[in-house]
Design a protein around this motif. Structure first.
Motif, mmCIF file in Angstrom:
data_model
loop_
_atom_site.group_PDB
_atom_site.id
_atom_site.type_symbol
_atom_site.label_atom_id
_atom_site.label_comp_id
_atom_site.label_asym_id
_atom_site.label_seq_id
_atom_site.Cartn_x
_atom_site.Cartn_y
_atom_site.Cartn_z
ATOM 1 N N LEU A 125 44.296 11.661 13.827
ATOM 2 C CA LEU A 125 43.601 10.613 14.568
ATOM 3 C C LEU A 125 44.417 9.327 14.611
ATOM 4 N N THR A 126 45.088 9.005 13.503
ATOM 5 C CA THR A 126 45.906 7.784 13.475
ATOM 6 C C THR A 126 47.055 7.863 14.471
ATOM 7 N N VAL A 127 47.742 8.999 14.480
ATOM 8 C CA VAL A 127 48.848 9.181 15.422
ATOM 9 C C VAL A 127 48.348 9.107 16.857
ATOM 10 N N GLU A 128 47.203 9.736 17.122
ATOM 11 C CA GLU A 128 46.701 9.769 18.491
ATOM 12 C C GLU A 128 46.193 8.408 18.942
ATOM 13 N N VAL A 129 45.537 7.660 18.068
ATOM 14 C CA VAL A 129 45.061 6.317 18.433
ATOM 15 C C VAL A 129 46.227 5.399 18.753
ATOM 16 N N ARG A 130 47.325 5.580 18.051
ATOM 17 C CA ARG A 130 48.487 4.711 18.286
ATOM 18 C C ARG A 130 49.214 5.064 19.575
ATOM 19 N N ARG A 180 55.606 20.645 15.863
ATOM 20 C CA ARG A 180 56.850 21.412 15.776
ATOM 21 C C ARG A 180 58.062 20.503 15.876
ATOM 22 N N GLN A 181 58.015 19.532 16.781
ATOM 23 C CA GLN A 181 59.164 18.659 16.984
ATOM 24 C C GLN A 181 59.468 17.832 15.739
ATOM 25 N N SER A 182 58.442 17.377 15.054
ATOM 26 C CA SER A 182 58.658 16.541 13.862
ATOM 27 C C SER A 182 58.619 17.324 12.562
ATOM 28 N N GLU A 183 58.473 18.677 12.650
ATOM 29 C CA GLU A 183 58.398 19.534 11.472
ATOM 30 C C GLU A 183 57.237 19.151 10.555
ATOM 31 N N LYS A 235 43.044 20.249 11.162
ATOM 32 C CA LYS A 235 43.536 20.364 12.536
ATOM 33 C C LYS A 235 42.392 20.682 13.503
ATOM 34 N N LEU A 236 41.486 21.560 13.059
ATOM 35 C CA LEU A 236 40.349 21.927 13.908
ATOM 36 C C LEU A 236 39.486 20.717 14.215
ATOM 37 N N LEU A 237 39.176 19.919 13.211
ATOM 38 C CA LEU A 237 38.337 18.738 13.435
ATOM 39 C C LEU A 237 39.024 17.733 14.361
ATOM 40 N N GLY A 257 48.134 23.030 23.042
ATOM 41 C CA GLY A 257 49.580 23.200 23.160
ATOM 42 C C GLY A 257 50.348 21.940 22.827
ATOM 43 N N ARG A 258 49.882 20.796 23.340
ATOM 44 C CA ARG A 258 50.586 19.538 23.105
ATOM 45 C C ARG A 258 50.474 19.093 21.642
ATOM 46 N N THR A 259 49.322 19.345 21.023
ATOM 47 C CA THR A 259 49.140 18.934 19.631
ATOM 48 C C THR A 259 50.128 19.639 18.719
#
Length: 225
Positions: free
Chosen positions: A14-19, A77-80, A99-101, A70-72
């Motif tokens: 949520l933090t990553v997505e809000v930013r 994957r890109q940041s390992e 991840k599900l929540l 897919g995007r999540t």
């Protein structure tokens, strides 16, 4: 330990997505575009076919949900990040729950904006029974996301993951989508049978229990392999 690990994963997402709002805006734009295409195709002289709103709603959820899944995991994957989560001293099912929540929260946010749009474009009384509408959306979204999160995590290292995800996801989630469409369509009828709505909601809850249980059971061996 389980609840704390799940909460930390959820808070991180949520933090990553809000930013960034990267996935939220992409998912919302795709969902709104899908609804607009169906509205221009189906609504004639201000009238939409009976039951069209329910079908369009769940098609938009399925398509935009697949894109969000897919995007999540592509970002993970890109940041390992997923590898780091699996190496952390935390139960792997807790990682799945977190991840599900996060996926459920993202889809519910999209649905909050989709529902008024569909109600307006298709002239449908979607908010006539807000409690049952909320129950249908929550149960349907959970069932779809439960399977999607497992498959998206499983395919994260696969080169053709963008093609394989919908191929694997849609056949398994067909019962959820059908139950969601039938429940929503029944709710929209002027003399809708509330007993039938309760049946479809109960079916969705039963599917949620089955899908989440199987995903929790299989997530650790799948990710280990």
């Amino acid at each position: 330990m389980f609840a704390r690990a799940a909460w930390l994963v959820l808070r991180k997402d949520l933090t990553v997505e809000v930013r960034s709002l990267e996935i939220a805006l992409t998912t919302l734009f795709f969902a709104v575009s899908s609804v607009m295409v169906f509205a221009f195709a189906l609504v004639q002289e201000g009238k939409a076919p009976e039951g069209a709103a329910a079908g369009v709603l769940w098609i938009a959820i399925a398509f935009s949900g697949t894109l969000a899944l897919g995007r999540t995991f592509e970002r993970e994957r890109q940041s390992e990040t997923l590898r780091a989560l699996l190496l952390a001293p935390a139960p792997r099912p807790a990682v799945y729950v977190g991840k599900l929540l996060g996926i459920i929260a993202l889809l519910l946010f999209t649905e909050l904006l989709l529902l008024p749009l569909i109600a307006y474009l298709f002239q449908s009384p979607l908010f006539a029974h807000p409690f049952w509408l909320a129950a249908i959306m929550a149960a349907g979204t959970t069932g779809f996301a439960a399977v999607g999160t497992l498959f998206a995590a499983m395919l994260v290292r696969t080169r053709s993951r963008d093609v394989l995800l919908p191929v694997l996801l849609y056949p398994i989630t067909v019962p959820v989508i059908i139950a969601g469409v039938r429940a929503t369509a029944t709710l929209l009828q002027p003399d809708g049978d509330m007993a039938l709505v309760r049946f479809w909601v109960a079916l969705l809850v039963a599917l949620d229990v089955v899908f989440v249980t199987l995903a929790l059971w299989t997530f650790e061996p799948v990710m280990t392999d």
